[in-house]
Structure formats: structure tokens, C-alpha cells
Design a protein around this motif. Sequence first.
Motif, PDB file in Angstrom:
ATOM      1  N   ASN A   1       0.815  -1.209   0.000  1.00  0.00           N
ATOM      2  CA  ASN A   1       0.000   0.000   0.000  1.00  0.00           C
ATOM      3  C   ASN A   1       0.861   1.278   0.000  1.00  0.00           C
TER       4      ASN A   1
ATOM      5  N   GLN B   1      -6.272   6.279   0.377  1.00  0.00           N
ATOM      6  CA  GLN B   1      -6.426   4.833   0.305  1.00  0.00           C
ATOM      7  C   GLN B   1      -6.157   4.177   1.655  1.00  0.00           C
ATOM      8  N   ASN B   2      -5.538   4.891   2.586  1.00  0.00           N
ATOM      9  CA  ASN B   2      -5.254   4.346   3.917  1.00  0.00           C
ATOM     10  C   ASN B   2      -6.359   4.625   4.926  1.00  0.00           C
TER      11      ASN B   2
END
Length: 107
Positions: A62, A105-106
Motif C-alpha cells: 500500500n 487509500q489508507n
Amino acid sequence: MIKMNVNEAWSKLFEKYDILSKIKKEGAFYITANQIKEFKEPRLMAKWDSSENLPSIFKKHNINILPTKEEIQNIMRENNVCNEGQIVRRSGSVYSWLKWIFNLQNI
């Protein structure tokens, strides 16, 4: 350069420079075009149009690549985006926005 695909080249770079450990310890890893060029052409290694096209190792952990503020300033100068006095301030804003976008996205 040894002929290999982008995923293989990034895996080799992560291994050689212990990138994941440095990201965990320092929060980021700064890589140069010359380091990337040891395995494959940098313009091919850092080009992806969407998160689906990220190299495997980036997806797995990620993470992503961001330009530095200096690189943003150079792009702004090359494209005559604003006057010199505004470049430093605005490049900082662009950099902060990019960090925020990639951090989404985290969340």
C-alpha cells in the motif's frame, strides 16, 4: 541493465535498497533516477495511470511514488505555470495535496 519486467525490477530495487525497512523507520524513501536505472529505464518504472497499474510490490504494501517539491517546482517552471515568486509556495501546496490524495487509500 538486465532485461526484466517492471515488477521484477521494483522487487530487486526494494531488496537492494531495503526500501520497506526505510519506509517503516523514516516514513519515506527517496529514490533517484540513477538508482532506478540500475535495473530498468526510469520513465518506464515510474509510469502508471491508475492504482490498478501499480507494480505488485507497491500494491502489496500500500505505497506509491510522489515527486519531490523540487521536481514539482521544475515542472511548474517548464510549463510556465506561475511567476517565480509563487512557485515555491504553490509547489508546497501541490505536494501536500498529492500526499493527501495518496493517503486517502489508507483511510
